[in-house]
Scaffold this motif. Sequence first.
Motif, PDB file in Angstrom:
ATOM      1  N   THR A  12       3.589  -8.059   8.948  1.00  0.00           N
ATOM      2  CA  THR A  12       4.352  -8.126   7.696  1.00  0.00           C
ATOM      3  C   THR A  12       4.968  -9.506   7.500  1.00  0.00           C
ATOM      4  N   THR A  13       5.423 -10.119   8.598  1.00  0.00           N
ATOM      5  CA  THR A  13       6.088 -11.420   8.488  1.00  0.00           C
ATOM      6  C   THR A  13       5.125 -12.526   8.096  1.00  0.00           C
ATOM      7  N   TYR A  14       3.939 -12.523   8.704  1.00  0.00           N
ATOM      8  CA  TYR A  14       3.038 -13.662   8.522  1.00  0.00           C
ATOM      9  C   TYR A  14       1.867 -13.413   7.587  1.00  0.00           C
ATOM     10  N   TYR A  15       1.561 -12.152   7.292  1.00  0.00           N
ATOM     11  CA  TYR A  15       0.374 -11.883   6.493  1.00  0.00           C
ATOM     12  C   TYR A  15       0.639 -11.012   5.266  1.00  0.00           C
ATOM     13  N   VAL A  16       1.192  -9.818   5.470  1.00  0.00           N
ATOM     14  CA  VAL A  16       1.291  -8.826   4.386  1.00  0.00           C
ATOM     15  C   VAL A  16       2.109  -9.343   3.216  1.00  0.00           C
ATOM     16  N   GLN A  17       3.239  -9.994   3.504  1.00  0.00           N
ATOM     17  CA  GLN A  17       4.130 -10.398   2.426  1.00  0.00           C
ATOM     18  C   GLN A  17       3.529 -11.471   1.520  1.00  0.00           C
ATOM     19  N   HIS A  18       2.427 -12.092   1.954  1.00  0.00           N
ATOM     20  CA  HIS A  18       1.792 -13.138   1.147  1.00  0.00           C
ATOM     21  C   HIS A  18       0.699 -12.586   0.231  1.00  0.00           C
ATOM     22  N   GLY A  19       0.543 -11.252   0.234  1.00  0.00           N
ATOM     23  CA  GLY A  19      -0.429 -10.647  -0.660  1.00  0.00           C
ATOM     24  C   GLY A  19      -1.853 -10.785  -0.154  1.00  0.00           C
ATOM     25  N   ALA A  20      -2.804 -10.943  -1.100  1.00  0.00           N
ATOM     26  CA  ALA A  20      -4.231 -10.959  -0.766  1.00  0.00           C
ATOM     27  C   ALA A  20      -4.608 -11.985   0.308  1.00  0.00           C
ATOM     28  N   PRO A  21      -4.022 -13.198   0.325  1.00  0.00           N
ATOM     29  CA  PRO A  21      -4.377 -14.141   1.407  1.00  0.00           C
ATOM     30  C   PRO A  21      -4.078 -13.589   2.798  1.00  0.00           C
ATOM     31  N   GLY A  22      -3.183 -12.600   2.878  1.00  0.00           N
ATOM     32  CA  GLY A  22      -2.860 -11.993   4.166  1.00  0.00           C
ATOM     33  C   GLY A  22      -4.031 -11.289   4.816  1.00  0.00           C
ATOM     34  N   LEU A  35      -8.046 -14.347  10.085  1.00  0.00           N
ATOM     35  CA  LEU A  35      -9.317 -14.943  10.515  1.00  0.00           C
ATOM     36  C   LEU A  35      -9.108 -16.376  10.993  1.00  0.00           C
ATOM     37  N   ILE A  36      -8.286 -17.133  10.227  1.00  0.00           N
ATOM     38  CA  ILE A  36      -8.038 -18.537  10.551  1.00  0.00           C
ATOM     39  C   ILE A  36      -7.163 -18.644  11.800  1.00  0.00           C
ATOM     40  N   ALA A  37      -6.089 -17.835  11.829  1.00  0.00           N
ATOM     41  CA  ALA A  37      -5.154 -17.891  12.955  1.00  0.00           C
ATOM     42  C   ALA A  37      -5.858 -17.588  14.272  1.00  0.00           C
ATOM     43  N   MET A  55      -5.962  -6.511  13.389  1.00  0.00           N
ATOM     44  CA  MET A  55      -4.939  -7.116  12.532  1.00  0.00           C
ATOM     45  C   MET A  55      -5.174  -6.786  11.062  1.00  0.00           C
ATOM     46  N   ILE A  56      -6.434  -6.858  10.633  1.00  0.00           N
ATOM     47  CA  ILE A  56      -6.726  -6.553   9.235  1.00  0.00           C
ATOM     48  C   ILE A  56      -6.521  -5.069   8.951  1.00  0.00           C
ATOM     49  N   ALA A  57      -6.803  -4.204   9.944  1.00  0.00           N
ATOM     50  CA  ALA A  57      -6.530  -2.776   9.782  1.00  0.00           C
ATOM     51  C   ALA A  57      -5.032  -2.543   9.564  1.00  0.00           C
ATOM     52  N   PHE A  58      -4.199  -3.247  10.325  1.00  0.00           N
ATOM     53  CA  PHE A  58      -2.747  -3.166  10.132  1.00  0.00           C
ATOM     54  C   PHE A  58      -2.368  -3.611   8.726  1.00  0.00           C
ATOM     55  N   VAL A  59      -2.930  -4.754   8.310  1.00  0.00           N
ATOM     56  CA  VAL A  59      -2.604  -5.298   6.990  1.00  0.00           C
ATOM     57  C   VAL A  59      -2.953  -4.294   5.903  1.00  0.00           C
ATOM     58  N   PHE A  60      -4.162  -3.709   5.953  1.00  0.00           N
ATOM     59  CA  PHE A  60      -4.575  -2.733   4.944  1.00  0.00           C
ATOM     60  C   PHE A  60      -3.697  -1.488   4.967  1.00  0.00           C
ATOM     61  N   THR A  61      -3.347  -1.035   6.190  1.00  0.00           N
ATOM     62  CA  THR A  61      -2.480   0.145   6.311  1.00  0.00           C
ATOM     63  C   THR A  61      -1.150  -0.096   5.617  1.00  0.00           C
ATOM     64  N   LEU A  62      -0.573  -1.258   5.878  1.00  0.00           N
ATOM     65  CA  LEU A  62       0.741  -1.563   5.316  1.00  0.00           C
ATOM     66  C   LEU A  62       0.649  -1.887   3.826  1.00  0.00           C
ATOM     67  N   PHE A  63      -0.463  -2.486   3.398  1.00  0.00           N
ATOM     68  CA  PHE A  63      -0.688  -2.735   1.976  1.00  0.00           C
ATOM     69  C   PHE A  63      -0.769  -1.429   1.187  1.00  0.00           C
ATOM     70  N   SER A  64      -1.497  -0.466   1.750  1.00  0.00           N
ATOM     71  CA  SER A  64      -1.936   0.678   0.958  1.00  0.00           C
ATOM     72  C   SER A  64      -0.863   1.741   0.778  1.00  0.00           C
ATOM     73  N   TYR A  65       0.194   1.697   1.617  1.00  0.00           N
ATOM     74  CA  TYR A  65       1.111   2.828   1.565  1.00  0.00           C
ATOM     75  C   TYR A  65       2.192   2.695   0.511  1.00  0.00           C
ATOM     76  N   SER A  66       2.778   1.513   0.363  1.00  0.00           N
ATOM     77  CA  SER A  66       3.925   1.404  -0.539  1.00  0.00           C
ATOM     78  C   SER A  66       4.045  -0.012  -1.063  1.00  0.00           C
ATOM     79  N   ASN A  67       5.145  -0.234  -1.783  1.00  0.00           N
ATOM     80  CA  ASN A  67       5.456  -1.568  -2.251  1.00  0.00           C
ATOM     81  C   ASN A  67       5.513  -2.530  -1.063  1.00  0.00           C
ATOM     82  N   VAL A  68       4.833  -3.666  -1.190  1.00  0.00           N
ATOM     83  CA  VAL A  68       4.724  -4.615  -0.077  1.00  0.00           C
ATOM     84  C   VAL A  68       6.102  -5.067   0.399  1.00  0.00           C
ATOM     85  N   TYR A  69       7.016  -5.307  -0.537  1.00  0.00           N
ATOM     86  CA  TYR A  69       8.327  -5.828  -0.151  1.00  0.00           C
ATOM     87  C   TYR A  69       9.177  -4.774   0.538  1.00  0.00           C
TER      88      TYR A  69
END
Length: 284
Positions: free
Chosen positions: A4-14, A19-21, A154-168
């Motif tokens: 959430t700190t480094y990827y999810v809060q930045h939206g789609a680039p998250g 991949l880059i990191a 990591m991407i599975a985590f990102v999608f899980t957290l994206f899909s459930y509720s408001n990102v913020y």
Amino acid sequence: AFSTTYYVQHGAPGIITPLIAMIVTGGVIYYMTEYARSSGTQNYRPFALKCFGGKAGQVMSVLYDITFLLMVLCAGGLALSGEGNILLAQLKIPYFIGISATVLVSGLLCLYGSKLLAISSKYMMYAIIAVVLDSREETRKAIASGYVITVVLMIAFVFTLFSYSNVYDICAESVPVMWVLQNLGYSWLTGIYVLLMTLAVLSTTAGLANAGCARFNNLFTFIKNVQLRRIVMTVILLGIAALGASFGMANLMRTGTSLVGYIGIPVLVIPAFTWVRAKLKKEA
């Protein structure tokens, strides 16, 4: 929380930035591991002296020590803080009491569970040698497979957290995955998660303390009794982790891990992709 700190809060680039990191991380691990394998150095100090030479190697050894202690502060602190938040949410145990209990159990594991840690380390070492240290091709395979597994997770985590509720909303939670499980109503799955997190926290903090005892043993040889020496080092190392936890999970995640990351760039990333890589090419 890291996601959430480094990827999810930045939206789609998250979805892309992991991949880059992990390319950078995998590259560092590859060059460092391959040089350690080819030079026959299995500890950070001989590695630094062999790779960077006498005086520069001594400086790098000290920088590795500093980086390790910061990792104890941040990684250990995050582990304790996460456990404190989980115990508070699940069992209503006050935050600092939960942290104190975790420190106590971690210390006992480090001091009296050393055989268990040694057995675990031994089998992990066998696995690492079998997979990584045979040849350069094996190292590449290990890094590639590790990269795929880590990025998928990591991407599975990102999608899980994206899909459930408001990102913020989700980014404001200290333990986001547990929050999702609780809101989905999976009490049994939440219980399993809490158990796994507790085991992960204990293995992380006890492992850091155990590694620190091995790393700094020569500095404490003035304490003749070996067990007393380990007790002193364990108290210091877990004290550093507890100090980190006192700053709170959010502060550690934003400031602490960023600090470790910035220090890691000149200490690990740049040397790995320049000096260590060049030495490997020269050997080849």
